[in-house]
Write an enzyme that holds these catalytic residues in place. Structure first.
Site, mmCIF file in Angstrom:
data_model
loop_
_atom_site.group_PDB
_atom_site.id
_atom_site.type_symbol
_atom_site.label_atom_id
_atom_site.label_comp_id
_atom_site.label_asym_id
_atom_site.label_seq_id
_atom_site.Cartn_x
_atom_site.Cartn_y
_atom_site.Cartn_z
ATOM 1 N N GLY A 177 4.995 -2.888 3.322
ATOM 2 C CA GLY A 177 5.566 -1.950 2.374
ATOM 3 C C GLY A 177 5.095 -2.093 0.940
ATOM 4 O O GLY A 177 5.530 -1.329 0.073
ATOM 5 N N GLY A 236 1.947 -1.689 -0.075
ATOM 6 C CA GLY A 236 0.869 -0.748 -0.361
ATOM 7 C C GLY A 236 -0.519 -1.231 0.013
ATOM 8 O O GLY A 236 -1.510 -0.739 -0.535
ATOM 9 N N LYS A 237 -0.623 -2.167 0.963
ATOM 10 C CA LYS A 237 -1.941 -2.668 1.366
ATOM 11 C C LYS A 237 -2.830 -1.545 1.892
ATOM 12 O O LYS A 237 -4.007 -1.459 1.544
ATOM 13 C CB LYS A 237 -1.803 -3.739 2.457
ATOM 14 C CG LYS A 237 -1.067 -4.986 2.065
ATOM 15 C CD LYS A 237 -1.139 -6.042 3.157
ATOM 16 C CE LYS A 237 -0.503 -5.583 4.454
ATOM 17 N NZ LYS A 237 0.959 -5.414 4.354
ATOM 18 N N THR A 238 -2.273 -0.693 2.756
ATOM 19 C CA THR A 238 -3.093 0.354 3.365
ATOM 20 C C THR A 238 -3.600 1.337 2.320
ATOM 21 O O THR A 238 -4.783 1.706 2.318
ATOM 22 C CB THR A 238 -2.292 1.091 4.451
ATOM 23 O OG1 THR A 238 -1.973 0.184 5.508
ATOM 24 C CG2 THR A 238 -3.088 2.258 5.023
ATOM 25 N N SER A 239 -2.726 1.761 1.416
ATOM 26 C CA SER A 239 -3.147 2.704 0.370
ATOM 27 C C SER A 239 -4.255 2.106 -0.482
ATOM 28 O O SER A 239 -5.254 2.768 -0.787
ATOM 29 C CB SER A 239 -1.954 3.080 -0.514
ATOM 30 O OG SER A 239 -0.944 3.690 0.253
ATOM 31 N N ASP A 254 -3.277 -3.616 10.866
ATOM 32 C CA ASP A 254 -1.854 -3.562 10.531
ATOM 33 C C ASP A 254 -1.087 -2.976 11.716
ATOM 34 O O ASP A 254 -1.426 -1.890 12.200
ATOM 35 C CB ASP A 254 -1.659 -2.672 9.300
ATOM 36 C CG ASP A 254 -0.265 -2.764 8.716
ATOM 37 O OD1 ASP A 254 0.670 -3.096 9.471
ATOM 38 O OD2 ASP A 254 -0.104 -2.490 7.519
ATOM 39 N N THR A 294 6.465 1.339 6.661
ATOM 40 C CA THR A 294 6.173 0.045 7.280
ATOM 41 C C THR A 294 7.434 -0.773 7.535
ATOM 42 O O THR A 294 7.611 -1.307 8.642
ATOM 43 C CB THR A 294 5.163 -0.744 6.426
ATOM 44 O OG1 THR A 294 3.967 0.028 6.300
ATOM 45 C CG2 THR A 294 4.832 -2.078 7.062
#
Length: 592
Positions: free
Chosen positions: A18, A20-23, A45, A502
């Site tokens: 949550g 913001g790793k993916t962004s 992930d 997430t």
């Protein structure tokens, strides 16, 4: 952005769910591709939504991203990888060994360590300059392996003999049983991770004290095994201008600045970037291009209406809990979702209603113990230090099982005892004697082991043997903690999450884990909801509107009961503020 300067071949983004790793990994991939580089983005992930972010199906094959020349992506499904990995190990013995032994092996291979090792097994080839990736200038990983997993892969190769002799304990060594044939490839992969010229680790955090403390632990753990090339990105910082006309936004800005002013010492030396909170969802190419922009980003819509959220409150859950007059209430969830605060709020509200309550917490800050102790009639508080209990447990096992091992065996056992399961076991053993009080009063517990850990303990009989030892000769009837947790009449498990994609998926996975252990969660609590706080800030209103989908998913798909707790202007420390979290009694609604 400092973390983008002189980019190496490999980037790893790591941090709690949550943050913001993916962004950030998607935006980084687009940035590098925009410089004319050939880039491969790889997600491991479990809550991967890379395909959703780019608006196209990706999956487990390298796929070109439409509209971004030079960028390709790959989504490794860690659950599928773990299932295939388990089958490679269990398949040959299924039908030849008794079912209970096979089931025990499968359970040992069902934890988080197996999932992470299986995912690492999948992308190891991408780290070792294989022909598959020879054409890419940069490879970006959304989610890095933990320091524990990397240490496991560095251990000697005697795992199988070690496990067959029943020398392990917690045990995260079990998943390693299937790795022997690829040790050379793993060694090369670990060396690539530790090479600062080739690899950069990006620690992603929010401007919150608890999150920054956890990132500091991650930093120290990774640096301790040679992964020193680390950068810190503090994501989602609320722009100060939002504070002008909204008390909630002003309070958020104050808390975030206080967290940044008191950032852990070990993080101060790291190159650091700050990314502003955006008013829009980070989905689509236009939104991703704005995430890392240093110029003014898209302003919030000035016509966004206030969010009207009609959801059950925490007080409604407490009404139902209070009806029983006694019992065990366990709060579970990932770190950083607010379990300790909500446990204290529930305990304070029950005590405020005149019911006897014992709150047992493993809160490392201890501020709740200090604030609540003696402050309310009917409430007693004790704090268990996870570090002390874990070290005591480790030393006990090393002194007993470890006494009969050679140097290599002790090294394996010592690493086994550094697994995430070990702390859960040690803390829960410290809690276990308190659980018996739930027959005559409320016991509220803020930390609990996962279903996987409970099943491991139940399979080994560790708790049962301890209870038998304690009760020997008393002539009293007893039940093991596992039996009590499975009894819905005695125990209510509350899963705590946030209204973000997430954290909700992680909570759903936790629920499935518990059900496998025969434990049915009683309710979910969505904590720190902006939508429930009715903000005036235009940016926060837009963020609130994005929460509604996740709240609806909890209400309609995941939970039998649920409550939504608003994000508060002031940190809920102290009895009065804790009681504000459960402000009004009413009737609980339960979805059929």
């Amino acid at each position: 952005m400092k973390f983008l300067e002189l980019p190496p071949r490999f980037f790893f983004f790591t941090g709690k769910g949550g943050v913001g790793k993916t962004s950030l990994s998607c935006a980084t991939a687009m940035h590098l591709a925009g410089q004319g580089k050939q880039v491969l983005l790889v997600s491991t992930d479990p809550a991967s939504n890379v395909g959703q972010v780019f608006g196209q199906a990706i999956g487990n094959t390298i796929t070109r991203i439409h509209g971004v020349p030079g960028l390709s992506a790959l989504e490794i499904d860690p659950q599928q990888a773990a299932q295939q990995y388990r089958e490679r190990i269990v398949g040959p013995v299924r039908g030849t060994l008794p079912d209970d032994i096979v089931n025990g092996i499968e359970e040992q291979l069902s934890g988080a360590c197996t999932t992470e090792i299986a995912a690492f097994d999948e992308f190891t080839a991408l780290l070792t300059d294989s022909a598959l990736t020879a054409d890419y200038n940069h490879i970006i990983f959304d989610t890095a392996p933990t320091g524990h997993t990397i240490r496991l892969l560095q251990l000697p190769g005697a795992w199988s003999d070690f496990l067959e002799a029943d020398k392990g304990d917690a045990s995260c060594l079990g998943p390693l049983a299937g790795l022997g044939k690829q040790r050379a490839q793993y060694k090369a992969a670990v060396e690539a991770l530790a090479d600062a010229q080739r690899t950069r680790l990006v620690l992603v955090a929010r401007a919150q004290q608890a999150t920054l403390r956890e990132v500091a632990r991650t930093h120290a753990e990774l640096a301790g095994i040679g992964l020193s090339q680390q950068y810190l990105v503090i994501n989602g910082v609320l722009p100060p201008e939002e504070a002008a006309h909204d008390p909630l936004a002003a309070a958020i800005c104050t808390h975030e600045q206080a967290a940044l002013d008191t950032i852990p010492e070990v993080l101060k030396a790291l190159p650091r970037d700050r990314v502003a909170l955006k008013p829009f969802n980070l989905v689509g190419l236009d939104a991703l291009r704005q995430l890392l922009a240093t110029t003014a980003s898209q302003a919030p819509n000035d016509d966004v209406a206030p969010v009207a959220l009609d959801a059950p409150s925490l007080s409604e859950l407490v009404d139902d809990i209070a009806e029983d007059g006694r019992g065990l209430v366990m709060l579970m969830g990932k770190g950083g979702v607010g379990k300790t605060t909500l446990a204290a709020a529930i305990a304070a509200e029950l005590a405020h209603r005149g019911l006897p309550v014992h709150l047992t917490t493993s809160d490392p800050a201890a501020h709740l113990s200090e604030t609540l102790s003696g402050a309310l009639d009917n409430l007693t508080v004790n704090r268990i230090d996870p570090h002390i209990e874990t070290e005591r447990y480790r030393q006990h096992v090393l002194a007993t099982k470890g006494a009969r091992l050679d140097a290599e065996g002790r090294a394996l056992l010592d690493e086994d005892l550094r697994s995430p399961c070990t702390e859960e076991i040690a803390v829960f053993q410290a809690f276990s004697h308190i659980i018996r009080e739930a027959g005559k009063k409320f016991v509220v517990m803020d930390t609990a082991p996962t279903g996987h850990t409970l099943l491991l303990l139940d399979a080994t009989g560790a708790y049962h043997r301890e209870i038998v030892r304690q009760m020997a000769g008393t002539g009293l009837h007893y039940t093991t903690p596992m039996m009590q947790l499975q009894d819905a009449g005695q125990t209510k498990v509350l899963i705590v999450t946030l209204a973000e994609t997430t954290p909700v998926l992680e909570a759903a996975n936790l629920q499935a884990d518990l059900r496998r252990a025969g434990i049915e969660p009683w309710a979910w609590i969505i904590n720190n909801s902006i939508a429930a706080a009715a903000p005036n800030s235009l940016l926060l209103r837009q963020r609130a509107s994005h929460e509604l989908r996740e709240i609806d998913a909890v209400a309609t798909r995941h939970a039998r009961r649920y409550a939504v707790v608003p994000l508060l202007k002031e940190e809920p420390v102290g009895v009065d503020r804790l009681l504000e979290l459960a402000p009004r009694p009413s009737l609980i609604t339960e979805r059929a």
